[in-house]
Design an enzyme around this catalytic site. Structure first.
Site, PDB file in Angstrom:
ATOM      1  N   GLU A  32     164.690 -10.604 108.893  1.00 42.45           N
ATOM      2  CA  GLU A  32     163.720 -10.838 107.813  1.00 42.45           C
ATOM      3  C   GLU A  32     163.662  -9.637 106.868  1.00 42.45           C
ATOM      4  OE1 GLU A  32     160.064 -11.327 109.961  1.00 42.45           O
ATOM      5  OE2 GLU A  32     160.653 -13.246 110.826  1.00 42.45           O
TER       6      GLU A  32
ATOM      7  N   GLY B 258     163.252  -7.486 103.598  1.00 40.30           N
ATOM      8  CA  GLY B 258     162.635  -7.665 102.286  1.00 40.30           C
ATOM      9  C   GLY B 258     163.073  -6.519 101.382  1.00 40.30           C
ATOM     10  N   ARG B 259     162.467  -5.368 101.628  1.00 39.43           N
ATOM     11  CA  ARG B 259     162.701  -4.185 100.801  1.00 39.43           C
ATOM     12  C   ARG B 259     164.187  -3.860 100.639  1.00 39.43           C
ATOM     13  NH1 ARG B 259     158.764   0.027 100.702  1.00 39.43           N
ATOM     14  NH2 ARG B 259     157.957  -0.875 102.619  1.00 39.43           N
TER      15      ARG B 259
ATOM     16  N   CYS C 215     141.084   3.362  85.237  1.00 35.58           N
ATOM     17  CA  CYS C 215     140.007   4.345  85.334  1.00 35.58           C
ATOM     18  C   CYS C 215     139.771   4.816  86.748  1.00 35.58           C
ATOM     19  CB  CYS C 215     138.748   3.755  84.718  1.00 35.58           C
ATOM     20  SG  CYS C 215     139.047   3.452  82.980  1.00 35.58           S
ATOM     21  N   GLU C 216     140.780   5.356  87.357  1.00 36.05           N
ATOM     22  CA  GLU C 216     140.576   6.085  88.605  1.00 36.05           C
ATOM     23  C   GLU C 216     141.735   7.051  88.828  1.00 36.05           C
ATOM     24  OE1 GLU C 216     141.212   3.826  92.400  1.00 36.05           O
ATOM     25  OE2 GLU C 216     140.512   2.173  91.154  1.00 36.05           O
TER      26      GLU C 216
ATOM     27  N   TYR D  11     150.064   3.968  99.148  1.00 36.55           N
ATOM     28  CA  TYR D  11     150.788   4.598 100.273  1.00 36.55           C
ATOM     29  C   TYR D  11     151.271   6.001  99.915  1.00 36.55           C
ATOM     30  CZ  TYR D  11     151.401  -0.466 100.886  1.00 36.55           C
ATOM     31  OH  TYR D  11     151.218  -1.828 100.956  1.00 36.55           O
TER      32      TYR D  11
ATOM     33  N   GLY E 178     162.334  -4.412 107.922  1.00 37.61           N
ATOM     34  CA  GLY E 178     161.869  -3.048 108.119  1.00 37.61           C
ATOM     35  C   GLY E 178     162.824  -1.932 107.785  1.00 37.61           C
TER      36      GLY E 178
ATOM     37  N   TYR F 241     157.709  -5.016  96.646  1.00 37.98           N
ATOM     38  CA  TYR F 241     156.276  -4.721  96.733  1.00 37.98           C
ATOM     39  C   TYR F 241     155.756  -4.120  95.431  1.00 37.98           C
ATOM     40  CZ  TYR F 241     157.620  -5.572 101.532  1.00 37.98           C
ATOM     41  OH  TYR F 241     158.143  -6.157 102.659  1.00 37.98           O
TER      42      TYR F 241
HETATM   43  N1  LLP Z   1     158.841  -9.608 108.484  1.00 39.29           N
HETATM   44  C1  LLP Z   1     157.534  -9.416 108.671  1.00 39.29           C
HETATM   45  C2  LLP Z   1     156.865 -10.173 109.731  1.00 39.29           C
HETATM   46  C3  LLP Z   1     156.825  -8.512 107.868  1.00 39.29           C
HETATM   47  O1  LLP Z   1     155.525  -8.318 108.070  1.00 39.29           O
HETATM   48  C4  LLP Z   1     157.512  -7.792 106.850  1.00 39.29           C
HETATM   49  C5  LLP Z   1     156.822  -6.842 105.983  1.00 39.29           C
HETATM   50  C6  LLP Z   1     158.881  -8.041 106.684  1.00 39.29           C
HETATM   51  C7  LLP Z   1     159.515  -8.947 107.518  1.00 39.29           C
HETATM   52  C8  LLP Z   1     159.698  -7.354 105.626  1.00 39.29           C
HETATM   53  O2  LLP Z   1     159.755  -5.984 105.828  1.00 39.29           O
HETATM   54  P1  LLP Z   1     160.734  -5.070 104.942  1.00 39.29           P
HETATM   55  O3  LLP Z   1     162.149  -5.446 105.306  1.00 39.29           O
HETATM   56  O4  LLP Z   1     160.442  -5.345 103.526  1.00 39.29           O
HETATM   57  O5  LLP Z   1     160.384  -3.690 105.340  1.00 39.29           O
HETATM   58  N2  LLP Z   1     153.551  -3.292 100.805  1.00 39.29           N
HETATM   59  C9  LLP Z   1     154.195  -2.339 101.672  1.00 39.29           C
HETATM   60  C10 LLP Z   1     155.131  -2.990 102.659  1.00 39.29           C
HETATM   61  C11 LLP Z   1     154.468  -4.031 103.531  1.00 39.29           C
HETATM   62  C12 LLP Z   1     155.402  -4.707 104.487  1.00 39.29           C
HETATM   63  C13 LLP Z   1     154.740  -5.853 105.166  1.00 39.29           C
HETATM   64  N3  LLP Z   1     155.555  -6.617 106.048  1.00 39.29           N
HETATM   65  C14 LLP Z   1     154.929  -1.307 100.812  1.00 39.29           C
HETATM   66  O6  LLP Z   1     154.873  -1.396  99.584  1.00 39.29           O
HETATM   67  O7  LLP Z   1     155.514  -0.385 101.343  1.00 39.29           O
END
Ligand code: LLP
Length: 423
Positions: A273, A275-276, A344-345, A316, A239, A373
Site C-alpha cells: 500500500e 502512497g508517499r 494568521c498564525e 509535522y 510506509g 499529503y
Molecule cells: N496503508 C495504511 C494503512 C496507511 O495508514 C498509510 C498511511 C499508507 C498505507 C500509506 O503510507 P505511505 O506509503 O504514504 O507512507 N499525512 C502524513 C502521512 C500520514 C500517513 C497515514 N497513513 C504526512 O504528511 O507525513
C-alpha cells in the site's frame, strides 16, 4: 529521481516551464509529473517482478482523479480508507477486485457500500468491526474476504504523529490476540479471513522496523495455518520513506530484499500500500512571493501559498526544499530567510532560517516533494480558496482540479432559517 529540473535556467515539470503554468492559472498551484509517477510505480513494481504482488496505491497520499488514473493505467490497485476514497478509486479506473479497504473506523454504511462494490478485501482492525462486518455481509448474503490488521508493537522510528505500529497506537489487533481474532472470524458468517495485514507508519527511513514487523507477521501466518486457516495474501502496508533533502535512503530494491527475506517463502500473494513513495516527489507547490519583509530579527519571504495549502511543515515540522523558478546564478550568495504564508498564525511557516539565494517580490518559488499529503490535506482555513492541481505529461499540461471561485466557496454556507436573507 524526479522530472522537475532546470532547463535553460527555468524550472520545468518535464518539458513544461512551471512559469508558463503560473502565467496561465495563477498561483499557488500544485503540479504533478506523469513521468515521475510512472517511474516510481515501475521501480516499485519491478522490485517485486519475481513475486505474485499487487501494488494498491494508498489514495490518501494524493486523491486527484488524474493521478489515480495514471497509476491505474499501470495496473495499480488501490488502498482506500473511506467511502470517498473508494468512490475516487473506482472513478479513477481501479477495478474493485484490486481495492483494499483499510482504516480503524469504517462506518456501517461504508462497509455496506464496499461490499456492494465487491472490493477485494476489507482489513479489519477490531473485534467490534469484525462483528459488524459479519452481520452486514451475512445480511446481504455475501461472504467477504477479509484481512486482519495486526499491531506488531514495533517502533517505526519516524515522526510520532505518523507512527502506527506501537501497542499504544489505535491501529490493528495485537499480534498475540490475532489467533483468537482469526478463530472468531472463521466461526462467523459472512466473512472469510484470508489475509494478515500490517502497516507500522509512514516516512520510514530505516528498514529494520519493517523487518521486525514482517517477521512477526510471517510467524503468525505459520501459526494461523497450523490452526487450519487458509492465508492467501499478506498485506504489508506502505510506509517507505522518500528523500526530502536529497538524503540517501533505502531504495525499493532494498525494501524488497527485506520483504522477500521475511515473507517471500510463505507462498502468499504480496499486497503493498505505498502512497508517499509513488507520488511524493512527483509533485511541487508553486507560489509567488508577495512581499519580502525585513523583520526585527529575521527576513521573511511572504508567499501566496499558506499552511492551508500544504500542512506538512506546520503539522509535522516537515522540511521541504524550496527552489526559485528562475535558476539563480552559480555564484549567487545565500542568506537565511523564513518562508512564510499569509495565514494568521506562526505555524504558517514553510521554512525557518533557510539559506536561500536572493528573493524578490514577485518571484516564483517551488516547494518540492509536495505530491504526497499536500493537496489532500488542504483546507479553506482563513477562507482561502483550495489550490488548483495541474498534471504534466511531456510538453502537455492539464488542469486536473480547477481553482474554485469565491462564489463556489460562499455557496457552501447558508443562513439559518430565522435569519434575514434580504441583507
Ligand atoms: N496503508 C495504511 C494503512 C496507511 O495508514 C498509510 C498511511 C499508507 C498505507 C500509506 O503510507 P505511505 O506509503 O504514504 O507512507 N499525512 C502524513 C502521512 C500520514 C500517513 C497515514 N497513513 C504526512 O504528511 O507525513
Amino acid at each position: 529521481m524526479n522530472h522537475f529540473q532546470y532547463i535553460d535556467g527555468a524550472l520545468h515539470a518535464e518539458d513544461v516551464p512551471l512559469a508558463d503554468i503560473a502565467a496561465a492559472v495563477g498561483t499557488p498551484f500544485y503540479c504533478y509529473s506523469t513521468a515521475t509517477l510512472e517511474r516510481h510505480y515501475k521501480v516499485f513494481s519491478e522490485a517485486f517482478a519475481d513475486h505474485d504482488a499487487l501494488i494498491c496505491y494508498a489514495v490518501k497520499a494524493n486523491a486527484n482523479l488524474a493521478v489515480i488514473r495514471t497509476l491505474a493505467d499501470l495496473g495499480a490497485g488501490a488502498d482506500v480508507v473511506s467511502e470517498g476514497e473508494l468512490r475516487k478509486a473506482l472513478a479513477g479506473g481501479v477495478p474493485a477486485d484490486r481495492i483494499v479497504f483499510s482504516g480503524v473506523g469504517k462506518t456501517h454504511a461504508e462497509i455496506a457500500y464496499a461490499l456492494d462494490c465487491g472490493v477485494m478485501q476489507l482489513n479489519v482492525e477490531s473485534i467490534p468491526e469484525l462483528e459488524a462486518l459479519s452481520a452486514i455481509a451475512a445480511g446481504k448474503g455475501i461472504t467477504a474476504s477479509i484481512g486482519i490488521r495486526i499491531n506488531p508493537d514495533v517502533d517505526a522510528r519516524t515522526h510520532e504523529k505518523i507512527s502506527t505500529g506501537k501497542a499504544e497506537n489505535k491501529f490493528g489487533i495485537a499480534a498475540a490476540a490475532a489467533p483468537e481474532a482469526f478463530a472468531r472470524a472463521a466461526a462467523l458468517p459472512g466473512v472469510r479471513p484470508v489475509s494478515v495485514a500490517v502497516h507500522i507508519g509512514s516516512q520510514l527511513t530505516d528498514l529494520e522496523p519493517f523487518r521486525a514487523a514482517f517477521t512477526t507477521l510471517a510467524a503468525l501466518v505459520g501459526e494461523l495455518r497450523a490452526q487450519g486457516h487458509e492465508i492467501e495474501r499478506v498485506d504489508l502496508g506502505g510506509g517507505l520513506g522518500i528523500p526530502y533533502r536529497e538524503e540517501s535512503l533505502p531504495l525499493p530494491i532494498d525494501y524488497a530484499a527485506v520483504v522477500k527475506g521475511a515473507v517471500g517463502n510463505l507462498g502468499c500473494q504480496l499486497v503493498f500500500e505505498p502512497g508517499r513513495m509513488l507520488v511524493g516527489n512527483a509533485g511541487v507547490l508553486v507560489s509567488r512571493v508577495i512581499y519580502v519583509k525585513e523583520g526585527e530579527a529575521k527576513r521573511f519571504v511572504i508567499v501566496d501559498a499558506a499552511m492551508n495549502d500544504l500542512m506538512r511543515p506546520a503539522m509535522y515540522d516537515a522540511w521541504h526544499d524550496i527552489k526559485p523558478l528562475n535558476a539563480p546564478p552559480q555564484d549567487a550568495p545565500v542568506a537565511p530567510v523564513d518562508v512564510v504564508g499569509p495565514a494568521c498564525e506562526t505555524s504558517d511557516t514553510f521554512a525557518r532560517q533557510r539559506n536561500l539565494t536572493p528573493i524578490r517580490e514577485g518571484d516564483l518559488l517551488a516547494i518540492l516533494t509536495a505530491g504526497a499529503y499536500g493537496a489532500v490535506m488542504a483546507s479553506t482555513y482563513n477562507v482561502r480558496l483550495l489550490t488548483p492541481e495541474i498534471l504534466v505529461r511531456g510538453s502537455k499540461w492539464s488542469i486536473v482540479r480547477a481553482r474554485p471561485s469565491y462564489e463556489d466557496l460562499l455557496r457552501q454556507d447558508s443562513l439559518a432559517t430565522w435569519q434575514d436573507r434580504s441583507i
